[in-house]
Scaffold this motif. Structure first.
Motif, PDB file in Angstrom:
ATOM      1  N   PHE A  20       0.836  -1.097  -0.485  1.00 36.11           N
ATOM      2  CA  PHE A  20      -0.300   0.072  -0.001  1.00 36.11           C
ATOM      3  C   PHE A  20       0.423   0.955  -0.496  1.00 36.11           C
ATOM      4  N   LEU A  21       1.754   1.072   1.040  1.00 37.28           N
ATOM      5  CA  LEU A  21       2.563   2.508   1.219  1.00 37.28           C
ATOM      6  C   LEU A  21       3.631   2.860   0.251  1.00 37.28           C
ATOM      7  N   SER A  22       4.761   1.943  -0.795  1.00 40.33           N
ATOM      8  CA  SER A  22       5.462   1.430  -1.368  1.00 40.33           C
ATOM      9  C   SER A  22       5.136   1.436  -3.024  1.00 40.33           C
ATOM     10  N   PHE A  23       3.864   1.119  -2.804  1.00 38.23           N
ATOM     11  CA  PHE A  23       2.930   0.751  -4.490  1.00 38.23           C
ATOM     12  C   PHE A  23       1.491   1.588  -5.019  1.00 38.23           C
ATOM     13  N   GLY A  29      -0.790   8.827  -6.521  1.00 39.07           N
ATOM     14  CA  GLY A  29       0.341   9.922  -6.711  1.00 39.07           C
ATOM     15  C   GLY A  29      -0.443  11.135  -5.586  1.00 39.07           C
ATOM     16  N   ARG A  30      -0.443  10.053  -4.507  1.00 38.85           N
ATOM     17  CA  ARG A  30      -0.910  10.893  -3.218  1.00 38.85           C
ATOM     18  C   ARG A  30       0.593  10.945  -1.849  1.00 38.85           C
ATOM     19  N   GLY A  31       0.478  12.303  -1.470  1.00 39.24           N
ATOM     20  CA  GLY A  31       2.054  12.540  -0.729  1.00 39.24           C
ATOM     21  C   GLY A  31       1.562  12.560   0.765  1.00 39.24           C
ATOM     22  N   LEU A  32       0.187  12.600   0.957  1.00 39.51           N
ATOM     23  CA  LEU A  32      -0.507  12.489   2.717  1.00 39.51           C
ATOM     24  C   LEU A  32       0.017  10.821   3.026  1.00 39.51           C
ATOM     25  N   ASP A  38      -2.696   8.595 -12.084  1.00 44.14           N
ATOM     26  CA  ASP A  38      -3.789  10.138 -10.912  1.00 44.14           C
ATOM     27  C   ASP A  38      -4.665  10.367 -10.978  1.00 44.14           C
ATOM     28  N   ARG A  39      -5.262   9.828 -12.724  1.00 45.08           N
ATOM     29  CA  ARG A  39      -6.360  10.130 -12.737  1.00 45.08           C
ATOM     30  C   ARG A  39      -8.033  10.272 -11.801  1.00 45.08           C
ATOM     31  N   LEU A  40      -8.418   9.117 -11.571  1.00 43.36           N
ATOM     32  CA  LEU A  40      -9.005   9.249 -10.567  1.00 43.36           C
ATOM     33  C   LEU A  40      -8.351   8.802  -9.186  1.00 43.36           C
ATOM     34  N   PRO A  41      -8.479  10.124  -8.235  1.00 46.82           N
ATOM     35  CA  PRO A  41      -7.443   8.601  -7.272  1.00 46.82           C
ATOM     36  C   PRO A  41      -8.216   8.352  -6.083  1.00 46.82           C
ATOM     37  N   LEU A  42      -9.453   9.234  -5.730  1.00 47.80           N
ATOM     38  CA  LEU A  42     -10.551   8.327  -5.018  1.00 47.80           C
ATOM     39  C   LEU A  42     -10.912   6.978  -5.318  1.00 47.80           C
ATOM     40  N   PHE A  43     -11.023   7.015  -6.165  1.00 49.43           N
ATOM     41  CA  PHE A  43     -11.992   5.928  -7.007  1.00 49.43           C
ATOM     42  C   PHE A  43     -10.908   4.738  -6.787  1.00 49.43           C
ATOM     43  N   GLY A  44      -8.877   5.283  -7.357  1.00 46.33           N
ATOM     44  CA  GLY A  44      -8.550   3.993  -6.977  1.00 46.33           C
ATOM     45  C   GLY A  44      -8.508   3.477  -5.439  1.00 46.33           C
ATOM     46  N   LEU A  45      -8.761   4.255  -4.681  1.00 45.76           N
ATOM     47  CA  LEU A  45      -8.462   4.384  -2.760  1.00 45.76           C
ATOM     48  C   LEU A  45      -9.659   3.660  -2.958  1.00 45.76           C
ATOM     49  N   LEU A  46     -10.746   3.584  -3.038  1.00 48.28           N
ATOM     50  CA  LEU A  46     -11.251   2.703  -2.632  1.00 48.28           C
ATOM     51  C   LEU A  46     -11.282   1.317  -3.498  1.00 48.28           C
ATOM     52  N   SER A  47     -10.756   1.063  -4.862  1.00 50.36           N
ATOM     53  CA  SER A  47     -10.446   0.093  -5.096  1.00 50.36           C
ATOM     54  C   SER A  47      -9.932  -0.731  -4.694  1.00 50.36           C
ATOM     55  N   VAL A  48      -8.989   0.086  -4.137  1.00 52.49           N
ATOM     56  CA  VAL A  48      -7.225  -0.630  -2.868  1.00 52.49           C
ATOM     57  C   VAL A  48      -8.772  -1.321  -2.117  1.00 52.49           C
ATOM     58  N   SER A  49      -8.880  -0.339  -1.338  1.00 49.62           N
ATOM     59  CA  SER A  49      -9.683  -1.195   0.131  1.00 49.62           C
ATOM     60  C   SER A  49     -10.662  -2.316  -0.279  1.00 49.62           C
ATOM     61  N   PHE A  50     -11.673  -2.267  -1.528  1.00 51.88           N
ATOM     62  CA  PHE A  50     -12.355  -3.181  -1.745  1.00 51.88           C
ATOM     63  C   PHE A  50     -11.711  -4.309  -1.893  1.00 51.88           C
ATOM     64  N   GLY A  51     -10.953  -4.360  -3.138  1.00 50.99           N
ATOM     65  CA  GLY A  51      -9.757  -5.220  -3.329  1.00 50.99           C
ATOM     66  C   GLY A  51      -9.895  -5.771  -4.710  1.00 50.99           C
ATOM     67  N   GLY A  52     -10.802  -5.238  -5.392  1.00 48.67           N
ATOM     68  CA  GLY A  52     -10.384  -6.486  -6.799  1.00 48.67           C
ATOM     69  C   GLY A  52     -11.180  -7.919  -6.660  1.00 48.67           C
ATOM     70  N   LEU A  53     -11.649  -8.225  -7.903  1.00 48.81           N
ATOM     71  CA  LEU A  53     -12.674  -9.462  -8.259  1.00 48.81           C
ATOM     72  C   LEU A  53     -10.903 -10.627  -7.638  1.00 48.81           C
ATOM     73  N   PRO A  93     -10.976  20.264   3.057  1.00 53.40           N
ATOM     74  CA  PRO A  93     -11.093  20.447   1.633  1.00 53.40           C
ATOM     75  C   PRO A  93      -9.633  20.566   1.139  1.00 53.40           C
ATOM     76  N   SER A  94      -9.070  21.685   1.572  1.00 54.89           N
ATOM     77  CA  SER A  94      -7.962  22.017   1.161  1.00 54.89           C
ATOM     78  C   SER A  94      -6.238  20.989   1.330  1.00 54.89           C
ATOM     79  N   SER A  95      -6.817  20.106   2.356  1.00 53.29           N
ATOM     80  CA  SER A  95      -5.660  19.090   1.964  1.00 53.29           C
ATOM     81  C   SER A  95      -6.590  18.371   1.355  1.00 53.29           C
ATOM     82  N   PHE A  96      -7.541  18.138   1.215  1.00 52.97           N
ATOM     83  CA  PHE A  96      -8.237  16.032   0.263  1.00 52.97           C
ATOM     84  C   PHE A  96      -7.974  15.791  -0.141  1.00 52.97           C
ATOM     85  N   LEU A  97      -7.524  14.195  -0.359  1.00 49.64           N
ATOM     86  CA  LEU A  97      -7.011  13.327  -1.028  1.00 49.64           C
ATOM     87  C   LEU A  97      -5.338  14.045  -1.518  1.00 49.64           C
ATOM     88  N   GLY A  98      -4.801  14.562  -0.611  1.00 46.86           N
ATOM     89  CA  GLY A  98      -3.368  15.339  -0.895  1.00 46.86           C
ATOM     90  C   GLY A  98      -2.435  14.281  -0.845  1.00 46.86           C
TER      91      GLY A  98
END
Length: 224
Positions: free
Chosen positions: A36-39, A45-48, A161-176, A219-224
């Motif tokens: 999660f942290l290294s890949f 493209g998330r810095g936080l 990094d086109r849809l970071p929120l969707f990518g993060l949610l996909s990682v949470s779900f795990g994928g098929l 909102p200023s730090s959202f998905l930073g």
């Protein structure tokens, strides 16, 4: 899916009950923190770090704690105490069997198990990455988000990094692919893949709620 593999092995050895195994699968089978942290975070493209760590691991931890006091409240200290005598005979049997094994036999079993797990993981990754090719064959410009739904590693590589929120949610779900890997781990037990998928969906919805609260509160730090 080490959480599912370890839970299934404990169940097969009768060191935990089916109910205990179902409880463990509600929150413990997640993508590893090194991956999660290294890949995942760098390719998105998330810095936080801390907010995403909380979403990935803190939410499942709290979810498991809530279930422990509600749906699985019967798994209390007294419950484990009542089972102590029942497990002792199993532990003695397991211990005696382990004593009979020589070090080379134990090493061979460990290596074989590791190779089987790696082969299974690689096989499912290849299969679901091949399924990712279907939208490319059928459509000239397929939506990039479909890749992460099939297989996380290849899907995130397509998504970047086109849809970071969707990518993060996909990682949470795990994928098929992760669901299929989990099923292969637990299929020889009485654990339920449908319950596992249900709880992964709930955890993903809780992630949505977390990111919504984050957006509304800072909102200023959202998905930073």
């Amino acid at each position: 899916p080490m959480g599912a593999k370890v839970t299934a092995e404990l169940r097969e050895k009768n060191l935990i009950t089916a109910r205990e195994g179902r409880y463990l699968l509600t929150f413990c089978n997640n993508i590893g923190p090194v991956y999660f942290l290294s890949f995942a975070l760098p390719i998105l493209g998330r810095g936080l770090v801390l907010p995403y760590l909380f979403a990935m691991y803190g939410i499942p931890l709290f979810y498991g704690a809530v279930l422990r006091r509600t749906l699985y409240s019967d798994l209390d200290a007294m419950y484990f105490t009542r089972r102590a005598g029942e497990l002792k005979s199993c532990e003695r049997t397991s211990g005696a069997a382990a004593m009979l094994k020589t070090m080379p036999e134990a090493a061979e079993a460990s290596i074989r198990s590791s190779l089987e797990s790696i082969t299974m993981l690689g096989g499912y990754m290849i299969l679901f990455n091949m399924l990712n090719l279907i939208p490319h064959v059928l459509l000239h410009h397929p939506p990039t988000f479909t890749g992460a739904l099939f297989e996380i590693t290849g899907g995130l590589g397509m998504l970047k990094d086109r849809l970071p929120l969707f990518g993060l949610l996909s990682v949470s779900f795990g994928g098929l692919s992760c669901i299929a890997q989990t099923y292969s781990c637990i299929r020889s037990t009485d654990l339920s893949i449908s319950e596992y998928v249900f709880h992964k969906a709930v955890l993903t919805l809780l992630n949505v709620l977390f990111y919504l609260v984050w957006f509304l509160s800072a909102p200023s730090s959202f998905l930073g």
